[in-house]
Scaffold this active site. Structure first.
Site, short mmCIF file in Angstrom:
data_model
loop_
_atom_site.label_atom_id
_atom_site.label_comp_id
_atom_site.label_asym_id
_atom_site.label_seq_id
_atom_site.Cartn_x
_atom_site.Cartn_y
_atom_site.Cartn_z
N LYS A 87 0.86 -1.20 0.00
CA LYS A 87 0.00 0.00 0.00
C LYS A 87 0.89 1.24 0.00
O LYS A 87 1.75 1.41 0.88
CB LYS A 87 -0.88 -0.04 1.24
C1 E4P Z 1 -8.13 2.53 3.57
O1 E4P Z 1 -7.46 1.64 3.18
C2 E4P Z 1 -8.04 3.14 4.90
O2 E4P Z 1 -7.47 2.21 5.79
C3 E4P Z 1 -9.36 3.49 5.49
O3 E4P Z 1 -10.46 2.97 4.81
C4 E4P Z 1 -9.48 4.77 6.17
O4 E4P Z 1 -10.76 4.89 6.75
P1 E4P Z 1 -11.12 6.01 7.83
O5 E4P Z 1 -11.37 7.27 7.12
O6 E4P Z 1 -12.36 5.47 8.50
O7 E4P Z 1 -9.95 6.11 8.77
#
Ligand code: E4P
Length: 218
Positions: A87
């Site tokens: 990622k």
């Molecule tokens: C995506 O991969 C992120 O981990 C995530 O969905 C962030 O979500 P949040 O805005 O609830 O922290």
């Protein structure tokens, strides 16, 4: 449509896996910190533990923000397990790293996508997934689902292979609307997936069926 769970909590990942509808996991540095996972060795062990639970892709995020650092970290992460997807944040060096890993056949997830232009750049660089954060856009009174629609249109216009991973999903309606728009994947909390199964008429109907059965068989 694939369902990923957005957590580093092993118990919740196991619960979602046991439900039989889980296709993968996404994590991020905040989610790892929330579970108290610190230090490189512990972080790597934790990713191994997640991979042992799930059958699908497991996104593991790099911390570096320079190309060399992202490549170094990404290679260590990718070597952990074939389920690992590296990622990478949507920044200039991140785009270079996406291209590097794409050339090597390593799967990537470009994170922190907040515009169609960013998604287009990530797809051009060969990202396997782009992660538009719809909940965070909604939080600032912007149209998160509208972004998914724009990206869907662009990717379909040019037949990009990159999958749209709707991230920052907060509730069941996000999942339903993403499914209507044609997002390839959603990632969110277990609570949002569980809420999809709930309806008061189901509960009332089941209670009536069971009461009628009990009365007839007493
Ligand atoms: C995506 O991969 C992120 O981990 C995530 O969905 C962030 O979500 P949040 O805005 O609830 O922290």
């Amino acid at each position: 449509m694939k369902f990923f769970i957005d957590t580093a909590n092993l118990a919740q990942i196991k619960e979602a896996q046991d439900l039989g509808v889980l296709d993968g996991v996404t994590t991020n540095p905040s989610l790892m910190a929330k579970e108290g996972i610190t230090g490189e060795a512990n972080v790597l062990d934790h990713y191994r533990a997640i991979c042992d639970i799930v059958d699908g892709d497991v996104s593991a995020e790099v911390i570096s923000t320079d190309f060399e650092g992202m490549v170094r970290e990404g290679e260590i992460l990718a070597a952990l397990d074939e389920k690992i997807v590296v990622k990478i944040p949507m920044i200039k060096d991140g785009v270079k790293a996406l291209k590097y890993f794409s050339n090597k056949g390593v799967k990537t997830n470009c994170t922190l996508i907040f515009s169609a232009g960013q998604a287009l750049m990530a797809a051009k660089a060969g990202a396997s997934y782009v992660s538009p954060f719809i909940g965070r856009l909604d939080d600032i009174s912007t149209d998160g689902l509208g972004l998914i629609e724009s990206i869907r249109l662009i990717f379909d216009n040019y037949a990009f292979d990159t999958e749209i991973l709707a991230a920052s999903v907060r509730h069941p309606m996000h999942i339903i609307e993403c499914a209507q728009i044609g997002a390839d994947v959603i990632t969110g909390p277990l609570s949002a997936m569980e809420a999809l199964m709930k309806h008061p008429l189901t509960d009332i109907g089941l209670a009536t069926f069971l009461a009628d059965h009990a009365k007839a068989n007493s």
